[in-house]
Motif scaffolding. Structure first.
Motif, PDB file in Angstrom:
ATOM      1  N   SER A   1      56.308  89.096  89.090  1.00  0.00           N
ATOM      2  CA  SER A   1      56.181  87.979  88.349  1.00  0.00           C
ATOM      3  C   SER A   1      55.133  87.754  87.258  1.00  0.00           C
ATOM      4  CB  SER A   1      56.258  86.650  89.045  1.00  0.00           C
ATOM      5  OG  SER A   1      55.127  86.399  89.678  1.00  0.00           O
TER       6      SER A   1
ATOM      7  N   ARG B   1      56.189  85.440  94.912  1.00  0.00           N
ATOM      8  CA  ARG B   1      56.223  84.153  95.563  1.00  0.00           C
ATOM      9  C   ARG B   1      56.598  83.134  94.844  1.00  0.00           C
ATOM     10  NH1 ARG B   1      50.070  84.299  98.051  1.00  0.00           N
ATOM     11  NH2 ARG B   1      49.796  85.201  95.731  1.00  0.00           N
ATOM     12  N   THR B   2      56.395  83.197  93.510  1.00  0.00           N
ATOM     13  CA  THR B   2      57.056  82.235  92.421  1.00  0.00           C
ATOM     14  C   THR B   2      58.383  82.381  91.836  1.00  0.00           C
ATOM     15  OG1 THR B   2      54.567  81.843  92.102  1.00  0.00           O
ATOM     16  CG2 THR B   2      55.906  80.689  90.615  1.00  0.00           C
ATOM     17  N   GLN B   3      59.306  81.526  92.402  1.00  0.00           N
ATOM     18  CA  GLN B   3      60.861  81.871  91.931  1.00  0.00           C
ATOM     19  C   GLN B   3      60.973  81.520  90.302  1.00  0.00           C
ATOM     20  OE1 GLN B   3      63.503  82.659  93.971  1.00  0.00           O
ATOM     21  NE2 GLN B   3      64.455  83.014  91.888  1.00  0.00           N
TER      22      GLN B   3
ATOM     23  N   SER C   1      66.409  88.931  91.640  1.00  0.00           N
ATOM     24  CA  SER C   1      65.207  88.556  91.951  1.00  0.00           C
ATOM     25  C   SER C   1      65.255  87.777  93.342  1.00  0.00           C
ATOM     26  CB  SER C   1      64.346  87.596  91.062  1.00  0.00           C
ATOM     27  OG  SER C   1      64.912  86.422  90.847  1.00  0.00           O
TER      28      SER C   1
ATOM     29  N   ARG D   1      62.470  85.722  96.073  1.00  0.00           N
ATOM     30  CA  ARG D   1      61.285  84.789  96.387  1.00  0.00           C
ATOM     31  C   ARG D   1      60.943  85.398  97.733  1.00  0.00           C
ATOM     32  NH1 ARG D   1      57.731  81.900  98.407  1.00  0.00           N
ATOM     33  NH2 ARG D   1      58.859  81.988 100.481  1.00  0.00           N
TER      34      ARG D   1
ATOM     35  N   ASP E   1      56.998  86.142 100.197  1.00  0.00           N
ATOM     36  CA  ASP E   1      55.465  86.136 100.538  1.00  0.00           C
ATOM     37  C   ASP E   1      55.475  87.489 101.150  1.00  0.00           C
ATOM     38  OD1 ASP E   1      53.047  86.304 101.059  1.00  0.00           O
ATOM     39  OD2 ASP E   1      53.135  84.148 101.805  1.00  0.00           O
TER      40      ASP E   1
END
Length: 283
Positions: free
Chosen positions: A19, A43-45, A68, A70, A72
């Motif tokens: 990202s 981690r950040t959509q 994509s 999301r 972690d």
């Protein structure tokens, strides 16, 4: 001999930490090389959606299938679920870029146990989890390339970044072991080890307003991305960026009693300068 563009054409590429920074640049650069699918993981959509739009909107990048997820990477369960979704949808991954990483700056005694665990889980275990999750499908096809993004801090213990250096040392050892394990399987692994890079990595509050600068300059993300693309088509174990840093590693290993005190002094000096700058800002 095939050009790198030809070698990458139609490939399925998965990039963690996609990202921002190095990962974001690498995704855009792979897209320009004619790969078939780019799988963005972070981690950040919201940032992933933004990058998808950039890639799809690029004049030269419209033919790329970009998706994509999301995830972690420090969470083993999430990585397992990610791998299942990707394998179910695409069947396999040709190139895995383990790029996700974090760093926390400062003396070890002032860091919490949670800080240490965060760095090791994200940087090392995240790399190990993702590698293990996709390695089986690569071995079945006898084809694939894993690129692990480490750091020059994996060759020099950096004062103020003990856990970060440890995580990158671990990635180097992990990758070297796999390099030998995978010999003759058709699956290759390469480490990319850059010096400091101009990214959001240094935005963490622990760095204050001053970035520790050991080489006298910082690399642009494009420079590291170029090395990652090269690594994905290379049989080498490690590519250092810039290349001449290899001489410093050789000197450290060959003349440790001479070089280690000098390197230690440099690292401590940077740590103390950063502390002083942070103290001045807090007054």
């Amino acid at each position: 001999m095939k050009r790198d563009h030809d070698k990458l054409e139609g490939k399925i590429v998965l990039i963690t930490g996609a990202s921002r920074g190095i990962g974001k640049q690498t995704a855009m650069d792979f897209a320009s090389k004619g790969v078939g699918v780019i799988i963005l993981v972070a981690r950040t959509q919201s940032k992933l959606v933004e990058l998808e739009s950039i890639i799809r909107g690029g004049t030269e990048l419209r033919q790329v299938n970009v998706v994509s997820y999301r995830c972690d990477v420090s969470n083993r369960r999430e990585v397992g679920e990610l791998a299942q979704k990707v394998i179910d949808k695409f069947g396999y991954v040709d190139i895995l870029i383990n790029n996700a990483g974090v760093g926390i700056y400062g003396n070890l005694e002032k860091q919490t146990a949670e800080d240490l665990e965060l760095v090791m889980r994200t940087n090392f275990l995240g790399t190990a989890y993702c590698t293990k999750a996709f390695l089986g499908s690569m071995l079945k096809r006898r084809s694939g390339h894993i690129v692990n993004v480490a750091s020059v801090a994996g060759s020099f213990g950096v004062a103020g970044m003990a856990c970060y250096s440890a995580s990158k040392y671990a990635i180097l050892g992990f990758s070297e072991s796999l390099y030998h394990e995978l010999h003759g399987t058709g699956v290759e692994i390469t480490v990319v080890s850059p010096i400091g890079v101009k990214t959001e990595f240094f935005n963490h509050v622990s760095f204050g307003w001053k970035k520790p600068n050991y080489a006298g300059f910082f690399l642009e993300p494009q420079t590291v991305s170029k090395a990652i693309l090269k690594a994905s088509c290379s049989s080498r174990l490690e590519i250092m960026v810039p290349f001449y840093i290899r001489a410093g590693v050789w000197l450290k290993q060959t003349f440790p009693y001479f070089l280690n005190p000098l390197v230690g002094w440099l690292f401590r000096r940077q740590l103390n300068k950063t502390k002083s700058a942070s103290n001045d800002m807090s007054r």
